[in-house]
Scaffold this active site. Structure first.
Site, PDB file in Angstrom:
ATOM      1  N   SER A  19      25.135   5.391   5.373  1.00 56.10           N
ATOM      2  CA  SER A  19      25.922   6.478   5.965  1.00 56.10           C
ATOM      3  C   SER A  19      25.129   7.770   6.164  1.00 56.10           C
ATOM      4  CB  SER A  19      27.173   6.738   5.117  1.00 56.10           C
ATOM      5  OG  SER A  19      28.023   5.626   5.219  1.00 56.10           O
ATOM      6  N   LYS A  68      37.127   3.333  -3.578  1.00 56.70           N
ATOM      7  CA  LYS A  68      38.062   3.384  -2.444  1.00 56.70           C
ATOM      8  C   LYS A  68      39.544   3.354  -2.854  1.00 56.70           C
ATOM      9  CE  LYS A  68      35.323   1.455   1.342  1.00 56.70           C
ATOM     10  NZ  LYS A  68      35.374   0.539   2.494  1.00 56.70           N
ATOM     11  N   ASN A  89      38.786   5.590   2.682  1.00 60.93           N
ATOM     12  CA  ASN A  89      37.321   5.640   2.817  1.00 60.93           C
ATOM     13  C   ASN A  89      36.833   6.953   3.415  1.00 60.93           C
ATOM     14  OD1 ASN A  89      37.870   5.395   5.551  1.00 60.93           O
ATOM     15  ND2 ASN A  89      36.220   3.946   5.930  1.00 60.93           N
ATOM     16  N   ASP A 104      38.239   1.979   8.456  1.00 64.60           N
ATOM     17  CA  ASP A 104      37.641   0.639   8.551  1.00 64.60           C
ATOM     18  C   ASP A 104      38.313  -0.216   9.633  1.00 64.60           C
ATOM     19  OD1 ASP A 104      35.660   0.959   6.640  1.00 64.60           O
ATOM     20  OD2 ASP A 104      36.969   0.372   4.989  1.00 64.60           O
ATOM     21  N   GLY A 130      38.219 -14.860   3.936  1.00 66.97           N
ATOM     22  CA  GLY A 130      38.088 -13.857   2.881  1.00 66.97           C
ATOM     23  C   GLY A 130      39.350 -13.038   2.737  1.00 66.97           C
ATOM     24  N   GLY A 132      39.195  -9.919   0.514  1.00 67.02           N
ATOM     25  CA  GLY A 132      38.801  -8.755  -0.284  1.00 67.02           C
ATOM     26  C   GLY A 132      39.150  -7.461   0.439  1.00 67.02           C
ATOM     27  N   ASN A 154      40.986 -18.009   1.722  1.00 63.28           N
ATOM     28  CA  ASN A 154      40.129 -17.366   0.716  1.00 63.28           C
ATOM     29  C   ASN A 154      39.965 -18.285  -0.484  1.00 63.28           C
ATOM     30  OD1 ASN A 154      38.680 -14.981  -0.117  1.00 63.28           O
ATOM     31  ND2 ASN A 154      40.230 -14.730  -1.708  1.00 63.28           N
TER      32      ASN A 154
HETATM   33  P1  ATR Z   1      34.818  -6.547   0.144  1.00 57.28           P
HETATM   34  O1  ATR Z   1      35.522  -5.334  -0.373  1.00 57.28           O
HETATM   35  O2  ATR Z   1      33.502  -6.236   0.804  1.00 57.28           O
HETATM   36  O3  ATR Z   1      35.673  -7.426   0.997  1.00 57.28           O
HETATM   37  P2  ATR Z   1      35.250  -8.149  -2.174  1.00 57.28           P
HETATM   38  O4  ATR Z   1      36.548  -7.474  -2.346  1.00 57.28           O
HETATM   39  O5  ATR Z   1      34.406  -8.384  -3.361  1.00 57.28           O
HETATM   40  O6  ATR Z   1      34.356  -7.348  -1.152  1.00 57.28           O
HETATM   41  O7  ATR Z   1      35.478  -9.533  -1.395  1.00 57.28           O
HETATM   42  C1  ATR Z   1      34.482 -10.458  -1.191  1.00 57.28           C
HETATM   43  C2  ATR Z   1      35.061 -11.648  -0.464  1.00 57.28           C
HETATM   44  O8  ATR Z   1      34.046 -12.666  -0.376  1.00 57.28           O
HETATM   45  C3  ATR Z   1      36.247 -12.297  -1.177  1.00 57.28           C
HETATM   46  O9  ATR Z   1      37.124 -12.840  -0.222  1.00 57.28           O
HETATM   47  C4  ATR Z   1      35.566 -13.392  -1.986  1.00 57.28           C
HETATM   48  O10 ATR Z   1      36.391 -14.465  -2.378  1.00 57.28           O
HETATM   49  P3  ATR Z   1      37.223 -14.384  -3.761  1.00 57.28           P
HETATM   50  O11 ATR Z   1      38.403 -13.525  -3.467  1.00 57.28           O
HETATM   51  O12 ATR Z   1      37.571 -15.777  -4.064  1.00 57.28           O
HETATM   52  O13 ATR Z   1      36.293 -13.762  -4.772  1.00 57.28           O
HETATM   53  C5  ATR Z   1      34.538 -13.866  -1.001  1.00 57.28           C
HETATM   54  N1  ATR Z   1      33.448 -14.588  -1.653  1.00 57.28           N
HETATM   55  C6  ATR Z   1      32.414 -14.063  -2.339  1.00 57.28           C
HETATM   56  N2  ATR Z   1      31.608 -15.047  -2.805  1.00 57.28           N
HETATM   57  C7  ATR Z   1      32.164 -16.236  -2.403  1.00 57.28           C
HETATM   58  C8  ATR Z   1      31.818 -17.620  -2.558  1.00 57.28           C
HETATM   59  N3  ATR Z   1      30.720 -17.996  -3.231  1.00 57.28           N
HETATM   60  N4  ATR Z   1      32.631 -18.548  -1.992  1.00 57.28           N
HETATM   61  C9  ATR Z   1      33.742 -18.202  -1.321  1.00 57.28           C
HETATM   62  N5  ATR Z   1      34.120 -16.906  -1.131  1.00 57.28           N
HETATM   63  C10 ATR Z   1      33.350 -15.946  -1.669  1.00 57.28           C
END
Ligand code: ATR
Length: 273
Positions: A19, A68, A89, A104, A130, A132, A154
């Protein structure tokens, strides 16, 4: 001489944030009088750290991992957008008060609109990989833009279920192991997981099974993830993740400096170098 405008990004750790590069590039480009700093604030010290920024006359700041959600409790006002996404954010400081928003979702939408100009979100079915923090903003954006149905998958199903509460009528959840089965049912596929990022395992998906979907990744290191490479090699349209980072920075810059900054190839190259 106009006032010197102090801005920055708070996080922990913060040294690798892109940033400052983005905002200082714009400050120079538009010949503004100010600076944007990376400010490391430990989670145990968030209130004091933010208090110091108010005392030092900051106009505002971006908020990144891990603050956040915690920053929301310190804001005097949070707009509807940030409240629905569940994270702030971008904070503006006015008369010692903190106003929180979230850019975002805007960044995600603008990146697609800028780089896939013939893509229309309206009525599309979407697959979100995902659930997250980043997925939250992406799902919110898809709903705002008029997507028909959103499929979320997810590894941890409970997190997808929580995210589906944004709009249970439009959001469907499928098991992570079944992700390859829906690739040809959607018009856009978005990887919001950290899989595919440098040093992380790849995202294991048979992307060649989709025919008409636009494929995009929020991971931008590397710029071309295996997901995007395989998609491109199969003639599938792709959008890289760097534009989401660049576009999400624009509304904060406008709020603090009064100038709407542009995303250029020169800026993209600078951030990727
Ligand atoms: P962000 O805020 O950047 O989205 P996060 O909240 O840590 O980061 O989310 C990371 C995402 O990547 C999540 O959907 C996570 O799945 P989980 O909710 O099951 O943790 C996913 N992720 C990370 N490593 C993974 C893996 N090895 N296999 C499958 N999903 C994964």
């Amino acid at each position: 001489m106009t006032d010197f405008i102090k801005t920055g990004v708070i996080g922990h750790p913060i040294a690798h944030s892109k940033s400052p590069l983005i905002h200082n590039y714009w400050i120079n480009k538009y010949r503004l009088n100010g600076t944007y700093k990376a400010i490391d604030i430990h989670p145990d010290n968030l209130q004091n750290g933010v208090g110091a920024l108010i005392n030092e006359g900051y106009s505002g700041f971006n908020v990144t991992i891990p603050h956040k959600i915690a920053i929301m409790a310190l804001c005097d006002e949070i707009d509807d957008l940030a409240r629905e996404i569940g994270a702030v954010n971008t904070v503006t400081i006015k008369n010692g008060k903190l106003y929180g928003t979230n850019t975002d979702a805007y960044g995600f939408v603008q990146n697609i609109k800028a780089n896939a100009t013939d893509f229309d979100f309206t009525g599309q079915n979407a697959l979100v990989l995902g659930a997250g923090g980043a997925a939250n903003a992406v799902v919110y954006a898809l709903l705002q833009e008029g997507a028909a149905q959103i499929i979320i998958t997810n590894r941890t199903k409970e997190k997808a279920q929580k995210l589906a509460q944004l709009n249970p009528d439009k959001i469907k959840i499928i098991d992570w192991d079944l992700r390859n089965n829906v690739l040809d049912d959607v018009g856009i596929i978005i990887n919001t997981t950290s899989l595919g990022m440098t040093k992380n395992p790849p995202l294991n998906i048979d992307i060649s099974k989709t025919q008409n979907a636009l494929v995009t990744d929020i991971v931008y290191a590397p710029l071309y993830t295996d997901l995007l490479k395989v998609a491109r090699n199969n003639g599938i349209k792709t959008v890289t993740g760097i534009g989401m980072l660049l576009h999400q920075a624009r509304p904060g810059f406008k709020l603090w400096n009064g100038v709407v900054p542009s995303v250029t190839k020169e800026l993209e190259d600078l951030v990727l170098s």
